[in-house]
Design a protein around this motif. Structure first.
Motif, PDB file in Angstrom:
ATOM      1  N   MET A  77      15.614  -1.581 -15.583  1.00  0.00           N
ATOM      2  CA  MET A  77      14.454  -0.946 -15.044  1.00  0.00           C
ATOM      3  C   MET A  77      14.622   0.570 -15.111  1.00  0.00           C
ATOM      4  O   MET A  77      15.766   1.171 -15.450  1.00  0.00           O
ATOM      5  CB  MET A  77      14.432  -1.390 -13.754  1.00  0.00           C
ATOM      6  N   ILE A  78      13.576   1.157 -14.832  1.00  0.00           N
ATOM      7  CA  ILE A  78      13.352   2.762 -15.045  1.00  0.00           C
ATOM      8  C   ILE A  78      13.279   3.264 -13.509  1.00  0.00           C
ATOM      9  O   ILE A  78      13.822   4.088 -13.049  1.00  0.00           O
ATOM     10  CB  ILE A  78      12.315   3.028 -15.684  1.00  0.00           C
ATOM     11  N   VAL A  79      12.153   2.432 -12.834  1.00  0.00           N
ATOM     12  CA  VAL A  79      11.948   2.845 -11.200  1.00  0.00           C
ATOM     13  C   VAL A  79      12.100   1.636 -10.538  1.00  0.00           C
ATOM     14  O   VAL A  79      11.351   0.604 -10.924  1.00  0.00           O
ATOM     15  CB  VAL A  79      10.504   3.769 -11.342  1.00  0.00           C
ATOM     16  N   ILE A  80      12.428   1.964  -9.306  1.00  0.00           N
ATOM     17  CA  ILE A  80      12.499   0.822  -8.236  1.00  0.00           C
ATOM     18  C   ILE A  80      11.810   1.441  -7.034  1.00  0.00           C
ATOM     19  O   ILE A  80      12.289   2.390  -6.596  1.00  0.00           O
ATOM     20  CB  ILE A  80      14.016   0.486  -7.687  1.00  0.00           C
ATOM     21  N   LEU A  81      10.864   0.964  -6.538  1.00  0.00           N
ATOM     22  CA  LEU A  81      10.126   1.184  -5.336  1.00  0.00           C
ATOM     23  C   LEU A  81      10.656   0.339  -4.117  1.00  0.00           C
ATOM     24  O   LEU A  81      10.653  -1.106  -4.302  1.00  0.00           O
ATOM     25  CB  LEU A  81       8.608   1.108  -5.376  1.00  0.00           C
ATOM     26  N   LEU A  82      11.015   0.823  -3.057  1.00  0.00           N
ATOM     27  CA  LEU A  82      11.583  -0.040  -1.901  1.00  0.00           C
ATOM     28  C   LEU A  82      10.768   0.180  -0.602  1.00  0.00           C
ATOM     29  O   LEU A  82      10.607   1.317  -0.430  1.00  0.00           O
ATOM     30  CB  LEU A  82      13.042   0.056  -1.641  1.00  0.00           C
ATOM     31  N   ASN A  83      10.398  -0.970   0.067  1.00  0.00           N
ATOM     32  CA  ASN A  83       9.917  -0.767   1.291  1.00  0.00           C
ATOM     33  C   ASN A  83      10.468  -1.863   2.153  1.00  0.00           C
ATOM     34  O   ASN A  83      10.653  -3.095   2.047  1.00  0.00           O
ATOM     35  CB  ASN A  83       8.295  -1.246   1.254  1.00  0.00           C
ATOM     36  N   ALA A 135      -8.056   0.779  -6.693  1.00  0.00           N
ATOM     37  CA  ALA A 135      -7.341  -0.249  -6.485  1.00  0.00           C
ATOM     38  C   ALA A 135      -6.756  -0.188  -4.694  1.00  0.00           C
ATOM     39  O   ALA A 135      -6.850  -1.321  -4.093  1.00  0.00           O
ATOM     40  CB  ALA A 135      -6.127  -0.490  -7.167  1.00  0.00           C
ATOM     41  N   LEU A 136      -6.371   0.868  -4.241  1.00  0.00           N
ATOM     42  CA  LEU A 136      -5.894   0.905  -3.072  1.00  0.00           C
ATOM     43  C   LEU A 136      -7.002   0.890  -2.019  1.00  0.00           C
ATOM     44  O   LEU A 136      -6.659   0.982  -0.926  1.00  0.00           O
ATOM     45  CB  LEU A 136      -5.121   2.322  -2.898  1.00  0.00           C
ATOM     46  N   THR A 171      -5.577   7.568 -14.626  1.00  0.00           N
ATOM     47  CA  THR A 171      -4.580   6.539 -13.708  1.00  0.00           C
ATOM     48  C   THR A 171      -4.709   6.700 -12.274  1.00  0.00           C
ATOM     49  O   THR A 171      -4.621   5.862 -11.595  1.00  0.00           O
ATOM     50  CB  THR A 171      -3.137   6.836 -14.325  1.00  0.00           C
ATOM     51  N   ARG A 172      -4.680   7.923 -11.807  1.00  0.00           N
ATOM     52  CA  ARG A 172      -4.947   8.407 -10.463  1.00  0.00           C
ATOM     53  C   ARG A 172      -6.334   7.854 -10.041  1.00  0.00           C
ATOM     54  O   ARG A 172      -6.169   7.142  -8.857  1.00  0.00           O
ATOM     55  CB  ARG A 172      -4.824   9.980 -10.292  1.00  0.00           C
ATOM     56  N   GLU A 173      -7.169   7.770 -10.701  1.00  0.00           N
ATOM     57  CA  GLU A 173      -8.393   7.215 -10.327  1.00  0.00           C
ATOM     58  C   GLU A 173      -8.485   5.646 -10.151  1.00  0.00           C
ATOM     59  O   GLU A 173      -8.934   5.237  -9.082  1.00  0.00           O
ATOM     60  CB  GLU A 173      -9.647   7.537 -11.345  1.00  0.00           C
ATOM     61  N   ALA A 174      -7.702   5.271 -11.067  1.00  0.00           N
ATOM     62  CA  ALA A 174      -7.820   3.610 -10.911  1.00  0.00           C
ATOM     63  C   ALA A 174      -6.792   3.106  -9.990  1.00  0.00           C
ATOM     64  O   ALA A 174      -7.197   2.115  -9.117  1.00  0.00           O
ATOM     65  CB  ALA A 174      -7.199   3.203 -12.348  1.00  0.00           C
ATOM     66  N   SER A 216       0.880  -1.142  -0.099  1.00  0.00           N
ATOM     67  CA  SER A 216      -0.160  -0.016   0.042  1.00  0.00           C
ATOM     68  C   SER A 216       0.817   1.148   0.225  1.00  0.00           C
ATOM     69  O   SER A 216       0.537   2.081  -0.814  1.00  0.00           O
ATOM     70  CB  SER A 216      -0.871  -0.111   1.310  1.00  0.00           C
ATOM     71  N   LEU A 217       1.947   1.425   0.840  1.00  0.00           N
ATOM     72  CA  LEU A 217       2.602   2.450   1.026  1.00  0.00           C
ATOM     73  C   LEU A 217       3.523   2.434  -0.451  1.00  0.00           C
ATOM     74  O   LEU A 217       3.552   3.947  -0.808  1.00  0.00           O
ATOM     75  CB  LEU A 217       3.741   2.223   1.978  1.00  0.00           C
ATOM     76  N   ALA A 218       3.925   1.616  -0.932  1.00  0.00           N
ATOM     77  CA  ALA A 218       4.927   1.752  -2.208  1.00  0.00           C
ATOM     78  C   ALA A 218       3.906   2.295  -3.324  1.00  0.00           C
ATOM     79  O   ALA A 218       4.128   3.288  -3.934  1.00  0.00           O
ATOM     80  CB  ALA A 218       5.406   0.463  -2.395  1.00  0.00           C
ATOM     81  N   LEU A 219       2.801   1.697  -3.425  1.00  0.00           N
ATOM     82  CA  LEU A 219       1.819   2.097  -4.436  1.00  0.00           C
ATOM     83  C   LEU A 219       1.387   3.499  -4.159  1.00  0.00           C
ATOM     84  O   LEU A 219       1.196   4.469  -5.270  1.00  0.00           O
ATOM     85  CB  LEU A 219       0.729   1.207  -4.630  1.00  0.00           C
ATOM     86  N   ALA A 220       1.058   3.955  -2.876  1.00  0.00           N
ATOM     87  CA  ALA A 220       0.551   5.179  -2.504  1.00  0.00           C
ATOM     88  C   ALA A 220       1.773   6.134  -2.963  1.00  0.00           C
ATOM     89  O   ALA A 220       1.537   7.332  -3.437  1.00  0.00           O
ATOM     90  CB  ALA A 220       0.326   5.470  -1.064  1.00  0.00           C
TER      91      ALA A 220
END
Length: 245
Positions: free
Chosen positions: A149-155, A51-52, A44-47, A30-34
């Motif tokens: 890769m272009i973007v990496i999200l880490l938690n 989803a969240l 895209t923001r609405e979708a 949730s945090l990474a997607l947020a």
């Protein structure tokens, strides 16, 4: 919204990994997607909001709620250590705008770093970040494949706590653990006698084992009476009513 997302995610993972053990941190996802939600717009923001489980909630309100959640979790109990760290890494192909960086820092305590993903030093830097924030428990999380890769999200999450009432090691015994296939396996089991919060319904039996000083952080164990029926009933709404009941 987080609870709904967690159980929707759990249900989807169970479908794709039927018969397997599943270990997942929905709050981390949730945090990474947020964080990326903050960089989206339009449909895209609405979708992503839908989803969240945050459909219709203004982004600014959601950011304040996530910031409050992080503060609360990391101050949950003086005898519980819970570390949550977020980061976003981008290749040199993307330029992050300053308002986006500020929102990540203010709402998610997240760092945003641009780096050359083809440079082995970047892999070492990312792995060092994860190792530092998990007290060495996760020594590495990426390898050379990030060059594409272009973007990496880490938690990263680190949790360490003692039971509010400890188990006596002398009472640990080898006992049979009943496997899903019907066989038994001998494993060391702890035991103690205590007054605990328990709940029994037509689909499961459960118990709550508190950690730390104030008991705000707990391990909830659910033993299904019927596994298939339990999975059908295991929803955010049902769980909330079970725990409050």
């Amino acid at each position: 919204g987080n609870a709904k997302f967690a159980f929707d995610l759990y249900g989807q993972i169970l479908k794709s990994r039927e018969g397997s053990n599943v270990f997942v941190s929905p709050a981390s996802i949730s945090l990474a997607l947020a964080m990326t939600w903050n960089g989206s717009s339009g449909t895209t923001r609405e979708a992503m909001g839908k989803a969240l489980g945050l459909e219709g909630m203004p982004l600014e309100d959601a950011n304040r709620a996530f910031a409050a959640l992080l503060r609360d979790l990391q101050q949950i109990d003086p005898k519980v250590r819970l570390e949550i760290a977020n980061a976003l890494w981008t290749s040199g192909k993307i330029r992050l705008q300053e308002p986006f960086r500020k929102r990540l820092a203010d709402s998610f305590r997240a760092t945003a770093t641009s780096a050359d993903f083809e440079d082995p030093a970047t892999v070492r830097a990312i792995n060092a970040w994860v190792k530092d924030r998990t007290a060495g428990k996760i020594p590495e999380i990426v390898d050379g494949t990030i060059r594409d890769m272009i973007v990496i999200l880490l938690n990263a999450v680190y949790f360490k706590a003692e039971w509010q009432t400890a188990f006596d090691p002398k009472k640990t015994r080898e006992m049979p653990f009943h496997l899903a296939g019907g066989k038994d396996k001998k494993v060391p089991m702890m035991s103690r006698t205590a007054e605990l919060d328990v709940l029994e319904t037509k689909t499961f039996r459960s118990v709550r084992l508190p950690y730390g000083k104030n008991g705000r952080c707990s391990l909830h164990l659910f033993v299904p009476q019927d596994l298939a029926e339990f999975h059908r009933d295991l929803t955010a709404a049902n769980l909330d009513s079970w725990l409050q009941g």
